[in-house]
Design an enzyme around this catalytic site. Structure first.
Site, PDB file in Angstrom:
ATOM      1  N   ILE A 132     -15.045  35.542  39.823  1.00 21.03           N
ATOM      2  CA  ILE A 132     -14.842  33.879  39.915  1.00 21.03           C
ATOM      3  C   ILE A 132     -13.755  33.562  38.949  1.00 21.03           C
ATOM      4  CG2 ILE A 132     -15.739  31.756  39.262  1.00 21.03           C
ATOM      5  CD1 ILE A 132     -16.591  32.549  42.133  1.00 21.03           C
ATOM      6  N   ALA A 180      -7.875  29.264  38.103  1.00 22.08           N
ATOM      7  CA  ALA A 180      -7.330  30.607  38.150  1.00 22.08           C
ATOM      8  C   ALA A 180      -7.791  31.218  39.631  1.00 22.08           C
ATOM      9  CB  ALA A 180      -7.719  31.605  37.178  1.00 22.08           C
ATOM     10  N   TYR A 181      -9.005  31.059  39.881  1.00 28.39           N
ATOM     11  CA  TYR A 181      -9.802  31.596  41.181  1.00 28.39           C
ATOM     12  C   TYR A 181      -9.029  30.738  42.411  1.00 28.39           C
ATOM     13  CZ  TYR A 181     -13.215  32.774  44.426  1.00 28.39           C
ATOM     14  OH  TYR A 181     -13.982  33.237  45.629  1.00 28.39           O
ATOM     15  N   SER A 182      -8.686  29.586  42.311  1.00 29.21           N
ATOM     16  CA  SER A 182      -8.163  29.065  43.438  1.00 29.21           C
ATOM     17  C   SER A 182      -6.632  29.608  43.538  1.00 29.21           C
ATOM     18  CB  SER A 182      -7.978  27.460  43.156  1.00 29.21           C
ATOM     19  OG  SER A 182      -9.460  26.650  43.113  1.00 29.21           O
ATOM     20  N   LYS A 229      -6.633  32.893  45.190  1.00 26.54           N
ATOM     21  CA  LYS A 229      -7.148  33.070  46.270  1.00 26.54           C
ATOM     22  C   LYS A 229      -5.927  32.352  47.224  1.00 26.54           C
ATOM     23  CE  LYS A 229     -11.005  35.294  46.204  1.00 26.54           C
ATOM     24  NZ  LYS A 229     -11.124  36.705  46.606  1.00 26.54           N
TER      25      LYS A 229
END
Length: 225
Positions: free
Chosen positions: A70, A131-133, A136
């Site tokens: 995450i 960062a996760y967005s 992905k």
């Protein structure tokens, strides 16, 4: 015909559910994870370790890139460079390392299936998960490019974009963030790991034959674009 699958992040969560579902179809499954209990214990962010591990495994017909983190639950301006880089190292470079390692063999044999785990965050962008967005979203773009590169080879490449799924990884998400992203789901519930695994099972089968480079939502209706 018996096929062999490599599932990263296969010890828990979506990876474990996927491994179990593929085994139910008679597929031989090898799990790769940095956690104890995997068939191969490797950090997907480690380029050399991934290359060595895959070379030692022999034929891989199916690759499922489920390993992910995450990353920081913070506004972008508070995110450290180290946390940003680690999020990309696992989610993006890890996917790249595994795809690069297995694609030559799949092309040579004229058949292969790759499923990369993205997220609804990669489409919508979730607050406090920049960062996760972003990572992905990069997985989506990687999948689209690779799918086009391999379109006539017999190797099909897909991404899936789950919304919130009941997994150990989401247990570490800040409660207010989790509540917000769950509220965006029209079905008004989180997904189950076995529901995601069912979609993966179709994507890696011969039943999926005229789709590649695509992103498949499994989001309770959150997004359809």
């Amino acid at each position: 015909m018996s096929r062999r699958a490599l599932v990263t992040g296969g010890v828990s969560g979506l990876g474990r559910a996927t491994a179990e579902r593929l085994r139910a179809d008679g597929t031989e499954v090898v799990t790769l994870d940095r956690a104890p209990g995997a068939d191969v214990v490797v950090d997907v962010a480690d380029e050399d370790a991934v290359a060595s591990a895959v070379a030692g495994l022999g034929t891989i017909d199916i690759l499922v890139n489920s390993a992910g983190v995450i990353g920081p639950n913070q506004p972008l301006w508070e995110v450290s460079t180290a946390d940003w880089d680690r999020t990309f190292a696992v989610n993006v470079r890890g996917t790249f390392h595994l795809c690069r390692a297995v694609v030559p063999g799949m092309r040579e044999r004229g058949w292969g299936r790759i499923v990369n785990f993205s997220s609804m965050a990669g489409k919508d962008g979730n607050p406090n998960l920049s960062a996760y967005s972003a990572a992905k979203a990069a997985v989506i773009a990687l999948t689209k490019s690779l799918g086009k590169e391999l379109a006539t080879s017999g190797v099909l490449v897909h991404a899936i974009a789950p919304a919130v799924i009941d997994t150990p990884m989401n247990a570490a998400t800040a409660p207010e963030v989790l509540a917000h992203i769950t509220s965006l789901i029209p079905m008004r519930r989180v997904g189950r790991a076995e529901e995601v695994a069912e979609l993966v099972a179709w994507l890696v089968s011969d039943r999926c034959s005229f789709s590649t480079g695509a992103v498949h939502d499994i989001s309770g209706g959150r997004a359809t674009y």
